[in-house]
Scaffold this motif. Structure first.
Motif, PDB file in Angstrom:
ATOM      1  N   PRO A  49      24.947  -4.903  -1.508  1.00 43.98           N
ATOM      2  CA  PRO A  49      24.214  -4.561  -0.462  1.00 43.98           C
ATOM      3  C   PRO A  49      23.036  -3.534  -0.934  1.00 43.98           C
ATOM      4  CG  PRO A  49      26.545  -4.206   0.170  1.00 43.98           C
ATOM      5  CD  PRO A  49      26.539  -4.375  -1.258  1.00 43.98           C
ATOM      6  N   LEU A  50      23.376  -2.549  -1.866  1.00 50.38           N
ATOM      7  CA  LEU A  50      22.352  -1.572  -2.307  1.00 50.38           C
ATOM      8  C   LEU A  50      21.142  -2.443  -2.989  1.00 50.38           C
ATOM      9  CD1 LEU A  50      21.393   1.138  -2.543  1.00 50.38           C
ATOM     10  CD2 LEU A  50      23.060   1.490  -4.466  1.00 50.38           C
ATOM     11  N   ARG A  51      21.756  -3.392  -3.933  1.00 49.03           N
ATOM     12  CA  ARG A  51      20.665  -4.080  -4.582  1.00 49.03           C
ATOM     13  C   ARG A  51      19.732  -4.861  -3.428  1.00 49.03           C
ATOM     14  NH1 ARG A  51      24.370  -5.893  -9.807  1.00 49.03           N
ATOM     15  NH2 ARG A  51      24.143  -4.112 -10.932  1.00 49.03           N
ATOM     16  N   GLU A  52      20.417  -5.528  -2.546  1.00 45.54           N
ATOM     17  CA  GLU A  52      19.570  -6.280  -1.794  1.00 45.54           C
ATOM     18  C   GLU A  52      18.556  -5.316  -0.828  1.00 45.54           C
ATOM     19  OE1 GLU A  52      18.485  -8.877   1.311  1.00 45.54           O
ATOM     20  OE2 GLU A  52      19.598  -9.296  -0.561  1.00 45.54           O
ATOM     21  N   ALA A  53      19.067  -3.938  -0.531  1.00 43.25           N
ATOM     22  CA  ALA A  53      18.073  -2.934   0.206  1.00 43.25           C
ATOM     23  C   ALA A  53      17.184  -2.660  -0.944  1.00 43.25           C
ATOM     24  CB  ALA A  53      19.177  -1.859   0.180  1.00 43.25           C
ATOM     25  N   LEU A  54      17.185  -2.608  -2.233  1.00 45.82           N
ATOM     26  CA  LEU A  54      16.024  -2.298  -3.248  1.00 45.82           C
ATOM     27  C   LEU A  54      15.189  -3.776  -3.106  1.00 45.82           C
ATOM     28  CD1 LEU A  54      18.239  -0.748  -6.111  1.00 45.82           C
ATOM     29  CD2 LEU A  54      16.246   0.099  -5.087  1.00 45.82           C
ATOM     30  N   PHE A  55      15.880  -4.710  -2.953  1.00 47.25           N
ATOM     31  CA  PHE A  55      14.865  -5.799  -2.913  1.00 47.25           C
ATOM     32  C   PHE A  55      14.095  -5.991  -1.842  1.00 47.25           C
ATOM     33  CE2 PHE A  55      14.174 -10.008  -1.385  1.00 47.25           C
ATOM     34  CZ  PHE A  55      13.411 -10.802  -2.214  1.00 47.25           C
ATOM     35  N   ARG A  56      14.620  -5.600  -0.680  1.00 50.21           N
ATOM     36  CA  ARG A  56      14.016  -5.488   0.709  1.00 50.21           C
ATOM     37  C   ARG A  56      12.838  -4.370   0.595  1.00 50.21           C
ATOM     38  NH1 ARG A  56      14.657 -10.380   2.161  1.00 50.21           N
ATOM     39  NH2 ARG A  56      16.813 -10.806   2.399  1.00 50.21           N
ATOM     40  N   VAL A  57      13.069  -3.500   0.010  1.00 49.32           N
ATOM     41  CA  VAL A  57      12.155  -2.250   0.008  1.00 49.32           C
ATOM     42  C   VAL A  57      10.906  -2.640  -0.909  1.00 49.32           C
ATOM     43  CG1 VAL A  57      11.648   0.035  -0.741  1.00 49.32           C
ATOM     44  CG2 VAL A  57      13.467  -0.411   0.631  1.00 49.32           C
ATOM     45  N   GLY A  58      11.292  -3.330  -1.958  1.00 45.23           N
ATOM     46  CA  GLY A  58      10.361  -3.750  -3.028  1.00 45.23           C
ATOM     47  C   GLY A  58       9.461  -4.724  -2.293  1.00 45.23           C
ATOM     48  N   GLN A  59      10.185  -5.718  -1.330  1.00 45.24           N
ATOM     49  CA  GLN A  59       9.086  -6.523  -0.708  1.00 45.24           C
ATOM     50  C   GLN A  59       8.317  -5.860   0.251  1.00 45.24           C
ATOM     51  OE1 GLN A  59      12.322  -8.983   1.146  1.00 45.24           O
ATOM     52  NE2 GLN A  59      11.229 -10.730   0.392  1.00 45.24           N
ATOM     53  N   GLU A  60       8.733  -4.716   0.981  1.00 41.96           N
ATOM     54  CA  GLU A  60       8.005  -3.894   1.636  1.00 41.96           C
ATOM     55  C   GLU A  60       6.831  -3.407   1.080  1.00 41.96           C
ATOM     56  OE1 GLU A  60       7.921  -3.754   5.259  1.00 41.96           O
ATOM     57  OE2 GLU A  60       9.384  -5.255   5.295  1.00 41.96           O
ATOM     58  N   ILE A  61       7.064  -2.809  -0.146  1.00 36.66           N
ATOM     59  CA  ILE A  61       5.821  -2.012  -0.911  1.00 36.66           C
ATOM     60  C   ILE A  61       5.133  -3.068  -1.324  1.00 36.66           C
ATOM     61  CG2 ILE A  61       5.409  -1.001  -3.128  1.00 36.66           C
ATOM     62  CD1 ILE A  61       8.224   0.376  -2.782  1.00 36.66           C
ATOM     63  N   ALA A  62       5.440  -4.180  -1.747  1.00 37.22           N
ATOM     64  CA  ALA A  62       4.512  -5.531  -2.263  1.00 37.22           C
ATOM     65  C   ALA A  62       3.710  -5.960  -1.018  1.00 37.22           C
ATOM     66  CB  ALA A  62       5.273  -6.409  -2.847  1.00 37.22           C
ATOM     67  N   GLN A  63       3.959  -5.732   0.148  1.00 32.50           N
ATOM     68  CA  GLN A  63       3.396  -6.232   1.688  1.00 32.50           C
ATOM     69  C   GLN A  63       2.528  -5.155   1.561  1.00 32.50           C
ATOM     70  OE1 GLN A  63       5.843  -6.802   4.811  1.00 32.50           O
ATOM     71  NE2 GLN A  63       5.830  -9.239   4.586  1.00 32.50           N
ATOM     72  N   LYS A  64       2.874  -3.831   1.501  1.00 34.97           N
ATOM     73  CA  LYS A  64       1.678  -2.939   1.679  1.00 34.97           C
ATOM     74  C   LYS A  64       0.637  -2.970   0.634  1.00 34.97           C
ATOM     75  CE  LYS A  64       2.560   1.256   0.521  1.00 34.97           C
ATOM     76  NZ  LYS A  64       3.347   2.550   0.326  1.00 34.97           N
ATOM     77  N   MET A  65       1.013  -3.419  -0.482  1.00 39.22           N
ATOM     78  CA  MET A  65      -0.101  -3.456  -1.436  1.00 39.22           C
ATOM     79  C   MET A  65      -0.925  -4.729  -1.290  1.00 39.22           C
ATOM     80  SD  MET A  65       2.222  -3.359  -5.141  1.00 39.22           S
ATOM     81  CE  MET A  65       1.590  -4.782  -5.461  1.00 39.22           C
ATOM     82  N   THR A  66      -0.701  -5.822  -0.647  1.00 35.29           N
ATOM     83  CA  THR A  66      -1.466  -6.959  -0.407  1.00 35.29           C
ATOM     84  C   THR A  66      -2.435  -6.751   0.716  1.00 35.29           C
ATOM     85  OG1 THR A  66       0.355  -7.815   0.824  1.00 35.29           O
ATOM     86  CG2 THR A  66       0.203  -8.531  -1.090  1.00 35.29           C
ATOM     87  N   ALA A  67      -2.072  -5.644   1.670  1.00 39.08           N
ATOM     88  CA  ALA A  67      -2.844  -4.943   2.613  1.00 39.08           C
ATOM     89  C   ALA A  67      -4.090  -4.312   2.166  1.00 39.08           C
ATOM     90  CB  ALA A  67      -2.305  -4.381   3.760  1.00 39.08           C
ATOM     91  N   LEU A  68      -3.984  -3.818   0.825  1.00 40.77           N
ATOM     92  CA  LEU A  68      -5.353  -2.872   0.341  1.00 40.77           C
ATOM     93  C   LEU A  68      -6.135  -3.864  -0.204  1.00 40.77           C
ATOM     94  CD1 LEU A  68      -2.988  -0.423  -1.570  1.00 40.77           C
ATOM     95  CD2 LEU A  68      -4.009  -0.200   0.490  1.00 40.77           C
ATOM     96  N   PRO A  69      -7.454  -3.460  -0.472  1.00 40.58           N
ATOM     97  CA  PRO A  69      -8.630  -4.308  -0.934  1.00 40.58           C
ATOM     98  C   PRO A  69      -8.085  -4.603  -2.334  1.00 40.58           C
ATOM     99  CG  PRO A  69      -9.556  -2.237   0.020  1.00 40.58           C
ATOM    100  CD  PRO A  69      -7.969  -2.190   0.274  1.00 40.58           C
ATOM    101  N   ALA A  70      -8.443  -5.703  -2.866  1.00 39.89           N
ATOM    102  CA  ALA A  70      -8.206  -6.214  -4.155  1.00 39.89           C
ATOM    103  C   ALA A  70      -8.656  -5.343  -5.335  1.00 39.89           C
ATOM    104  CB  ALA A  70      -8.431  -7.602  -4.369  1.00 39.89           C
ATOM    105  N   PRO A  71      -7.737  -5.103  -6.148  1.00 38.70           N
ATOM    106  CA  PRO A  71      -8.485  -4.286  -7.230  1.00 38.70           C
ATOM    107  C   PRO A  71      -9.111  -4.806  -8.360  1.00 38.70           C
ATOM    108  CG  PRO A  71      -6.235  -4.312  -7.640  1.00 38.70           C
ATOM    109  CD  PRO A  71      -6.461  -4.982  -6.201  1.00 38.70           C
ATOM    110  N   ALA A  72      -9.916  -4.524  -9.132  1.00 38.63           N
ATOM    111  CA  ALA A  72     -10.573  -5.095 -10.027  1.00 38.63           C
ATOM    112  C   ALA A  72      -9.569  -5.396 -11.296  1.00 38.63           C
ATOM    113  CB  ALA A  72     -11.877  -4.291 -10.617  1.00 38.63           C
TER     114      ALA A  72
END
Length: 189
Positions: free
Chosen positions: A157-180
């Motif tokens: 379950p801890l690894r599952e939580a790490l995966f979910r938090v990683g997904q949330e961080i990735a989603q937050k990144m995609t909401a930012l303007p694309a970097p060069a």
């Protein structure tokens, strides 16, 4: 500070604290850009450890020097756990943490390998600034400590939580303007 890689070990995210520590914009660190801030002698060690960990899909730990803007360097410790997701529990890459080490250590050269990473306490320069990064940091610490006193049944379950938090961080990144993006075509060897 939190970082994420793809399955080949290329950096896909590093938290904003990277800029304060190294002077390099975190967006310029993606891919292989962050190797520009490694001490020249330490790059080969780090590349080898990440390559071995990616091939084995295993946890890793490494200690290395980072160059600071304006000269000088600091010692840092990094470690990561593999991340898996759909379809079929596919290896996606790593979710990890980088922490500046206190001055005065006995390190003389970079070193690392496969193994459990227990992050040292964050120093002010690498303390998470976002709530999600703080959650990921705490989950990584828990992951590193879970087997010390037992509790192995909590690892999945801890690894599952790490995966979910990683997904949330990735989603937050995609909401930012694309970097060069830096087009080097370089992969970790």
């Amino acid at each position: 500070m939190i970082f994420m890689t793809d399955a080949a070990g290329a950096l896909t995210y590093v938290s904003p604290e990277w800029h304060g520590l190294t002077g390099q914009d975190s967006r310029n660190a993606v891919g292989q850009g962050w190797f520009e801030r490694l001490n020249a002698e330490d790059g080969a060690v780090l590349r080898a450890v990440i390559k071995e960990a990616a091939q084995a899909q295993a946890e890793f730990v490494v200690r290395f020097r980072l160059s600071r803007d304006g000269g000088g360097s600091i010692w840092a410790a990094a470690g990561a756990v593999p991340s898996y997701g759909p379809p079929n529990n596919t290896f996606l890459g790593f979710l990890g943490s980088i922490t500046e080490l206190a001055p005065g250590g006995s390190e003389t050269e970079a070193q690392g390998g496969l193994g459990r990473f227990v992050p040292p306490p964050p120093r002010p320069s690498t303390a998470p600034v976002s709530t999600l990064d703080l959650v990921a940091d705490h989950l990584l610490i828990a992951h590193g400590l879970i087997e010390v006193d037992g509790g192995k049944s909590a690892l999945a379950p801890l690894r599952e939580a790490l995966f979910r938090v990683g997904q949330e961080i990735a989603q937050k990144m995609t909401a930012l303007p694309a970097p060069a993006m830096i087009e080097t075509g370089e992969t970790i060897h």
